[in-house]
Design a protein around this motif. Structure first.
Motif, PDB file in Angstrom:
ATOM      1  N   TYR A 472     -22.119 -67.064 -28.362  1.00 54.70           N
ATOM      2  CA  TYR A 472     -21.733 -68.481 -28.329  1.00 54.70           C
ATOM      3  C   TYR A 472     -22.875 -69.409 -28.748  1.00 54.70           C
ATOM      4  CZ  TYR A 472     -17.785 -66.651 -25.608  1.00 54.70           C
ATOM      5  OH  TYR A 472     -16.686 -65.950 -25.205  1.00 54.70           O
ATOM      6  N   ASP A 473     -24.120 -68.898 -28.732  1.00 55.70           N
ATOM      7  CA  ASP A 473     -25.267 -69.734 -29.108  1.00 55.70           C
ATOM      8  C   ASP A 473     -25.187 -70.188 -30.565  1.00 55.70           C
ATOM      9  OD1 ASP A 473     -26.244 -69.354 -26.614  1.00 55.70           O
ATOM     10  OD2 ASP A 473     -27.714 -67.813 -27.174  1.00 55.70           O
ATOM     11  N   LEU A 474     -24.416 -69.461 -31.379  1.00 59.10           N
ATOM     12  CA  LEU A 474     -24.324 -69.809 -32.800  1.00 59.10           C
ATOM     13  C   LEU A 474     -23.414 -71.008 -33.053  1.00 59.10           C
ATOM     14  CD1 LEU A 474     -23.930 -66.210 -34.308  1.00 59.10           C
ATOM     15  CD2 LEU A 474     -25.976 -67.632 -34.371  1.00 59.10           C
ATOM     16  N   PHE A 475     -22.624 -71.386 -32.052  1.00 60.03           N
ATOM     17  CA  PHE A 475     -21.598 -72.417 -32.259  1.00 60.03           C
ATOM     18  C   PHE A 475     -21.985 -73.733 -31.568  1.00 60.03           C
ATOM     19  CE2 PHE A 475     -19.674 -68.217 -32.229  1.00 60.03           C
ATOM     20  CZ  PHE A 475     -18.915 -68.217 -33.390  1.00 60.03           C
ATOM     21  N   SER A 476     -21.710 -74.843 -32.244  1.00 60.48           N
ATOM     22  CA  SER A 476     -21.925 -76.149 -31.616  1.00 60.48           C
ATOM     23  C   SER A 476     -20.576 -76.672 -31.124  1.00 60.48           C
ATOM     24  CB  SER A 476     -22.494 -77.140 -32.622  1.00 60.48           C
ATOM     25  OG  SER A 476     -23.663 -76.631 -33.189  1.00 60.48           O
ATOM     26  N   PHE A 477     -20.361 -76.618 -29.817  1.00 60.01           N
ATOM     27  CA  PHE A 477     -19.124 -77.154 -29.239  1.00 60.01           C
ATOM     28  C   PHE A 477     -19.329 -78.631 -28.900  1.00 60.01           C
ATOM     29  CE2 PHE A 477     -18.743 -72.601 -28.290  1.00 60.01           C
ATOM     30  CZ  PHE A 477     -17.418 -72.349 -28.590  1.00 60.01           C
ATOM     31  N   HIS A 478     -18.441 -79.480 -29.382  1.00 61.37           N
ATOM     32  CA  HIS A 478     -18.541 -80.906 -29.075  1.00 61.37           C
ATOM     33  C   HIS A 478     -17.391 -81.388 -28.194  1.00 61.37           C
ATOM     34  CE1 HIS A 478     -21.880 -81.349 -31.785  1.00 61.37           C
ATOM     35  NE2 HIS A 478     -21.198 -80.718 -32.725  1.00 61.37           N
ATOM     36  N   LYS A 479     -16.202 -80.820 -28.404  1.00 61.77           N
ATOM     37  CA  LYS A 479     -15.019 -81.315 -27.691  1.00 61.77           C
ATOM     38  C   LYS A 479     -14.720 -80.521 -26.424  1.00 61.77           C
ATOM     39  CE  LYS A 479     -12.788 -82.786 -31.974  1.00 61.77           C
ATOM     40  NZ  LYS A 479     -11.668 -82.470 -32.896  1.00 61.77           N
ATOM     41  N   LEU A 480     -15.244 -79.318 -26.342  1.00 65.64           N
ATOM     42  CA  LEU A 480     -14.953 -78.433 -25.217  1.00 65.64           C
ATOM     43  C   LEU A 480     -15.345 -79.093 -23.892  1.00 65.64           C
ATOM     44  CD1 LEU A 480     -14.148 -75.525 -24.351  1.00 65.64           C
ATOM     45  CD2 LEU A 480     -16.540 -74.875 -24.689  1.00 65.64           C
ATOM     46  N   ALA A 481     -14.410 -79.080 -22.917  1.00 64.12           N
ATOM     47  CA  ALA A 481     -14.692 -79.671 -21.600  1.00 64.12           C
ATOM     48  C   ALA A 481     -15.793 -78.876 -20.917  1.00 64.12           C
ATOM     49  CB  ALA A 481     -13.418 -79.672 -20.753  1.00 64.12           C
ATOM     50  N   ARG A 482     -16.796 -79.569 -20.414  1.00 69.48           N
ATOM     51  CA  ARG A 482     -17.925 -78.933 -19.730  1.00 69.48           C
ATOM     52  C   ARG A 482     -17.943 -79.402 -18.276  1.00 69.48           C
ATOM     53  NH1 ARG A 482     -21.196 -77.157 -24.249  1.00 69.48           N
ATOM     54  NH2 ARG A 482     -22.565 -76.142 -22.735  1.00 69.48           N
ATOM     55  N   PRO A 483     -18.525 -78.668 -17.342  1.00 66.47           N
ATOM     56  CA  PRO A 483     -19.153 -77.377 -17.622  1.00 66.47           C
ATOM     57  C   PRO A 483     -18.128 -76.263 -17.802  1.00 66.47           C
ATOM     58  CG  PRO A 483     -19.255 -77.863 -15.281  1.00 66.47           C
ATOM     59  CD  PRO A 483     -18.621 -79.063 -15.922  1.00 66.47           C
ATOM     60  N   ILE A 484     -18.548 -75.232 -18.514  1.00 63.17           N
ATOM     61  CA  ILE A 484     -17.715 -74.049 -18.673  1.00 63.17           C
ATOM     62  C   ILE A 484     -18.614 -72.819 -18.719  1.00 63.17           C
ATOM     63  CG2 ILE A 484     -17.656 -74.103 -21.229  1.00 63.17           C
ATOM     64  CD1 ILE A 484     -14.579 -73.356 -20.879  1.00 63.17           C
ATOM     65  N   TYR A 485     -18.161 -71.768 -18.077  1.00 64.10           N
ATOM     66  CA  TYR A 485     -18.891 -70.502 -18.048  1.00 64.10           C
ATOM     67  C   TYR A 485     -18.587 -69.719 -19.319  1.00 64.10           C
ATOM     68  CZ  TYR A 485     -20.326 -65.880 -16.431  1.00 64.10           C
ATOM     69  OH  TYR A 485     -20.941 -64.666 -16.314  1.00 64.10           O
ATOM     70  N   PRO A 486     -19.527 -69.097 -20.009  1.00 62.85           N
ATOM     71  CA  PRO A 486     -20.928 -68.921 -19.644  1.00 62.85           C
ATOM     72  C   PRO A 486     -21.864 -69.921 -20.317  1.00 62.85           C
ATOM     73  CG  PRO A 486     -20.426 -67.460 -21.438  1.00 62.85           C
ATOM     74  CD  PRO A 486     -19.178 -68.264 -21.176  1.00 62.85           C
ATOM     75  N   LEU A 487     -21.316 -70.915 -21.042  1.00 66.82           N
ATOM     76  CA  LEU A 487     -22.202 -71.868 -21.717  1.00 66.82           C
ATOM     77  C   LEU A 487     -23.044 -72.607 -20.680  1.00 66.82           C
ATOM     78  CD1 LEU A 487     -19.897 -73.411 -24.472  1.00 66.82           C
ATOM     79  CD2 LEU A 487     -21.118 -71.246 -24.464  1.00 66.82           C
ATOM     80  N   ASP A 488     -22.423 -72.895 -19.543  1.00 68.26           N
ATOM     81  CA  ASP A 488     -23.131 -73.512 -18.422  1.00 68.26           C
ATOM     82  C   ASP A 488     -23.119 -72.481 -17.302  1.00 68.26           C
ATOM     83  OD1 ASP A 488     -23.223 -76.174 -19.792  1.00 68.26           O
ATOM     84  OD2 ASP A 488     -21.053 -75.957 -19.566  1.00 68.26           O
TER      85      ASP A 488
END
Ligand SMILES: [Zn+2]
Length: 497
Positions: A472-488
């Motif tokens: 997931y580090d390769l992708f820039s998420f802008h619209k995705l609701a945060r926090p979300i596992y495992p990005l957060d």
């Protein structure tokens, strides 16, 4: 009794630069859609059979499916949505839709939610049942604008037809006076890797799907679906969710909360820890001298054609060549410019080309340049072939024009269009024998397996920096609701039980 039945199916990888136009869907309208749907082993096929069984008049405005790729051209969506809405507008007693659940257009992030809302507005009281793919990024809006949503419970998807039948049982009860069921949707804030959703193996996905089947046997419960979602889509509600259809809201909520809690509890098991590419190649080399017949199959899961991959990511082939591997067959690699140049050069000519790594994606880090290769044009083909099977046997496929390009260590199939290597015919159209290879590199995760896995001595999954990577580090998420596992990583979600 008059029933509107339609299929509009696309899994959108919002990071993919592969364009999705009306042509990509090969839409079948009216009578052609009826012919397409009848007998088809899909939810649409089950809807047809149901309508026939109860003697209903069948209205078939649309049957349209496109392979996974980038966002759908919105005008294409409008054209297809309007066909369904027109059919609904002429009056009907039920509506049965075969959708995916992760379709994004260049205007609507939640295209299925938009479609269902428009249908509901046009026909507020008509029973509306929907079959969805297990990889759907299902939203509250879809749930609010339908009577029942049922998703596949298998991946690879072998229960498309029975999912359609499941929908018809619920709608049939409504038509026979059972009243509207209640639906409840829960989205635990977690992303799941596609490679962790294989329901043929022992894993969290399989266990929770089994629990869902058990829950469906309870009093008042009509359908329980665990959606794995499609993580490589930058929209607010991407990810895992549960949808339950039940007699009343309390039952629906209780079961949905219970299943979502199970998924959340096992969230770490939905992560795919990819092996570094060099380590995968070491495994492949070891397997090549091991027992068994056939090539060592290397699957480039970061550039998986059937998840919106560009089929032009060169990481794995480049690393194989750098590591000195020999006897390589690879492809199809999509590079229309290279195909054009090699066809102009002609069969037998020696050429130096800049291959792959040309399609750039928004919000995606792709640091690589094309790879310089010297080789010989060994064959040229129109890139069409008939599937030899065992799946989709007899179907005519087109990959754009194709070239067999042979270097010192590799025979590479280069095509004008991205194409899933799901059949031997993909290679045979340029007289390339993939099974004679020592190493066979395919841009596939799943669809190649029925044909190639039994004929290979080993299967090695290889990571690349393509738009279907599990990193997931390769992708820039802008619209995705945060926090979300495992990005957060410290996302907290106490299930309300
Ligand atoms: Zn799917």
């Amino acid at each position: 009794m008059r029933i509107v039945v339609a299929r509009l199916n696309h899994e959108t990888n919002t990071f993919s630069p592969v364009v999705t136009t009306l042509t990509s869907f090969d839409p079948q309208w009216d009578e052609a859609a009826r012919i397409f749907g009848k007998g088809s082993n899909t939810a649409l096929g089950a809807f047809h059979a149901y309508a026939e069984r109860i003697g209903a008049e069948l209205v078939t405005p649309l049957a349209a499916t496109a392979n996974p790729s980038g966002p759908v051209d919105n005008q294409a969506f409008e054209t297809m949505a309007e066909a369904i809405l027109r059919a609904v507008g002429t009056g009907c007693d039920a509506i049965l839709l075969d959708l995916h659940g992760a379709m994004v257009t260049d205007r609507f992030d939640d295209a299925e939610g938009e479609l269902l809302a428009r249908i509901r507005q046009r026909a507020p009281r008509v029973p509306l049942g929907v079959a969805l793919d297990l990889h759907g990024n299902v939203t509250q809006r879809m749930v609010d604008n339908s009577d029942c949503i049922v998703g596949f419970k298998t991946y690879p998807h072998v229960d498309m037809y029975s999912t359609g039948e499941h929908v018809t049982r619920i709608i049939d009860a409504m038509l026979n006076g059972a009243g509207s069921p209640c639906q409840h949707w829960v989205h635990p804030p977690m992303l799941a890797a596609t490679l962790r959703m294989n329901t043929n193996v022992a894993c969290a996905m399989t266990d929770i799907v089994d629990l869902a089947r058990e829950a469906e046997k309870r009093e008042g419960v009509h359908a329980v679906t665990l959606f794995g979602g499609f993580a490589i889509a930058d929209m607010a509600q991407t990810g895992v969710c549960v949808v339950v259809v039940a007699d009343n809201a309390a039952i629906a909520k209780a079961v949905a909360d219970e299943m979502a809690a199970q998924a959340w509890r096992r969230r770490a098991e939905f992560l795919y820890d990819e092996l570094p590419l060099a380590a995968s190649l070491a495994v492949a080399v070891e397997a090549s001298v091991g027992p068994g017949e056939g090539p060592v199959l290397l699957l480039d899961h970061g550039d998986n054609c059937m998840s919106g991959g560009t089929c032009d990511t060169m990481d794995v082939l480049e690393a194989m060549l750098e590591a000195g591997l020999d006897g390589i067959v690879a492809g199809p690699i999509c590079d229309p410019a290279a195909v054009g140049a090699l066809i102009a050069a002609g069969v037998g000519s020696v050429a130096t080309i800049e291959l792959g790594n040309k399609m750039k994606a928004q919000g995606f880090v792709s640091p690589h340049a094309p790879v310089t290769l010297e080789g010989r044009v060994a064959a040229i083909s129109d890139g069409s072939y008939v599937v030899s099977g065992p799946i989709y046997t007899g179907q005519l496929c087109r990959m754009g024009r194709a070239v067999k390009f042979v270097t010192a260590n590799a025979s590479i199939l280069i095509t004008e269009l991205p194409h899933e290597p799901w059949d031997l015919g993909v290679f045979h159209c340029t007289a390339l024998d993939p099974l004679a290879a020592c190493y066979l590199l395919l841009k596939s995760r799943m669809y190649c397996r029925p044909v190639f896995e039994p004929r290979s001595k080993a299967v090695v999954e290889c990571a690349s920096c393509g738009v279907t990577s599990s990193n997931y580090d390769l992708f820039s998420f802008h619209k995705l609701a945060r926090p979300i596992y495992p990005l957060d990583a410290d996302t907290d979600w106490p299930p309300a039980l």
